[in-house]
Design a protein around this motif. Structure first.
Motif, PDB file in Angstrom:
ATOM      1  N   GLU A 158       1.039   7.179   6.664  1.00 35.51           N
ATOM      2  CA  GLU A 158       0.421   7.874   5.523  1.00 35.51           C
ATOM      3  C   GLU A 158      -0.176   9.215   5.925  1.00 35.51           C
ATOM      4  O   GLU A 158      -1.390   9.426   5.821  1.00 35.51           O
ATOM      5  CB  GLU A 158      -0.631   6.984   4.861  1.00 35.51           C
ATOM      6  N   ASP A 202       0.863  -1.194   0.000  1.00 34.81           N
ATOM      7  CA  ASP A 202       0.000   0.000   0.000  1.00 34.81           C
ATOM      8  C   ASP A 202       0.893   1.236   0.000  1.00 34.81           C
ATOM      9  O   ASP A 202       1.719   1.407   0.911  1.00 34.81           O
ATOM     10  CB  ASP A 202      -0.875  -0.063   1.262  1.00 34.81           C
ATOM     11  N   HIS A 217      -6.454  -3.720   6.112  1.00 31.90           N
ATOM     12  CA  HIS A 217      -6.378  -2.834   7.281  1.00 31.90           C
ATOM     13  C   HIS A 217      -6.449  -3.668   8.554  1.00 31.90           C
ATOM     14  O   HIS A 217      -7.460  -4.310   8.819  1.00 31.90           O
ATOM     15  CB  HIS A 217      -7.512  -1.799   7.243  1.00 31.90           C
ATOM     16  N   HIS A 259      -2.102   2.112   9.237  1.00 28.80           N
ATOM     17  CA  HIS A 259      -2.675   0.844   9.704  1.00 28.80           C
ATOM     18  C   HIS A 259      -1.684  -0.296   9.544  1.00 28.80           C
ATOM     19  O   HIS A 259      -0.841  -0.280   8.643  1.00 28.80           O
ATOM     20  CB  HIS A 259      -3.931   0.540   8.876  1.00 28.80           C
ATOM     21  N   THR A 284       1.509   0.789   7.644  1.00 28.83           N
ATOM     22  CA  THR A 284       1.707   1.962   6.790  1.00 28.83           C
ATOM     23  C   THR A 284       1.860   3.201   7.663  1.00 28.83           C
ATOM     24  O   THR A 284       1.342   3.265   8.779  1.00 28.83           O
ATOM     25  CB  THR A 284       0.528   2.209   5.833  1.00 28.83           C
ATOM     26  N   GLU A 311       2.422   7.994   1.365  1.00 29.76           N
ATOM     27  CA  GLU A 311       2.269   6.741   2.122  1.00 29.76           C
ATOM     28  C   GLU A 311       3.313   5.710   1.731  1.00 29.76           C
ATOM     29  O   GLU A 311       3.581   5.499   0.552  1.00 29.76           O
ATOM     30  CB  GLU A 311       0.873   6.145   1.851  1.00 29.76           C
TER      31      GLU A 311
HETATM   32 CO    CO Z   1      -2.949   2.657   3.757  1.00 22.31          CO
END
Ligand code: CO
Ligand code: MF3
Ligand code: CO
Length: 244
Positions: free
Chosen positions: A191, A95, A165, A158, A189, A223
């Protein structure tokens, strides 16, 4: 996770050349979908996630996150754009998002985009076992607020892995020496979403996804997916242009 992260980064690198005035965000979505499915053999994580209708998120100017690509939404000179890409490879999620300038860079937009990237980088530099989540949030908040910006509270980073998530939530504000301690092997992550004006958000009633600043002023976001290593961090979504 390393493979998924690399492939998400590769998709962001691929789309760069296509970001220019006159192009629609819907066209960018089509290109990313084709690349993710046919070139790198991944699953687009966002598509159908909780009913989300597209492959990528495209958040322009005052849009904070989760902007939905649309054939009728045309990029114009001076816009700033976040493209957020999540892919699934062999069940694992990568991500990542970055900011793009469309045509000419407006100085106030360029400053926001740069400071927001610095917020991400400063927090990544802190990551190692024993550091606490509040330490990460605090360094982001301090850098944003010292520059007279605000940190979005309503959305956060997350944990991720086999799920998109997971716990823990990674807040982009907070107090040092508080919250969960990082341990080797964790993936999450960071972000940060940073606004020029108020941190307050509003969710579009029309599409149920697009999140905008309440005051209509600019927002930026960067991110990365991070792995905690024995003595620091590995940035799993690192791009060629970056050196960590
Ligand atoms: Co994310
Ligand atoms: N990629 C986003 C994140 O950073 C989540 C997008 S969910 C979607 O967590 F459904 F809007 F795509
Ligand atoms: Co994302």
């Amino acid at each position: 996770m390393k493979i998924a992260g690399k492939l998400a980064a590769k998709t962001l690198e691929m789309i760069e050349d296509h970001v220019k005035a006159g192009v629609s965000t819907g066209a960018l979505d089509d290109i990313c979908h084709d690349f993710i499915v046919n070139e790198i053999d991944c699953i687009p994580a966002c598509l159908d996630y909780k009913g989300y209708p597209k492959t990528i998120c495209t958040s322009i100017n005052q849009v904070i996150c989760h902007g939905i690509p649309d054939e009728k939404q045309i990029l114009k000179d001076g816009d700033i754009l976040n493209i957020d890409i999540t892919v699934i490879k062999d069940g694992f999620h990568g991500d990542t998002s970055k900011m793009f300038f469309v045509g000419n860079k407006k100085p106030h937009a360029e400053r926001l985009v740069k400071i927001t990237q610095e917020c991400l980088y400063k927090s990544i530099e802190l990551v190692k076992p024993g550091v606490r989540l509040g330490d990460l949030g605090n360094i982001i908040q301090k850098h944003a607020e010292l520059n007279h910006y605000s940190v979005v509270r309503d959305y956060c980073g997350h944990g991720l892995g086999l799920n998109f998530h997971e716990e823990p939530q990674i807040l982009h504000y907070g107090q040092p020496n508080t919250g969960m301690s990082l341990k080797e092997g964790m993936c999450f992550t960071i972000e940060p979403m940073i606004n020029i004006g108020t941190h307050k958000t509003k969710l579009s009633k029309k599409d149920g996804w697009t999140v905008e600043t309440v005051d209509g002023r600019l927002s930026a976001q960067w991110e990365h997916t991070i792995l905690v290593t024995s003595d620091g961090a590995e940035v799993l979504t690192k791009r060629e242009e970056e050196s960590f």
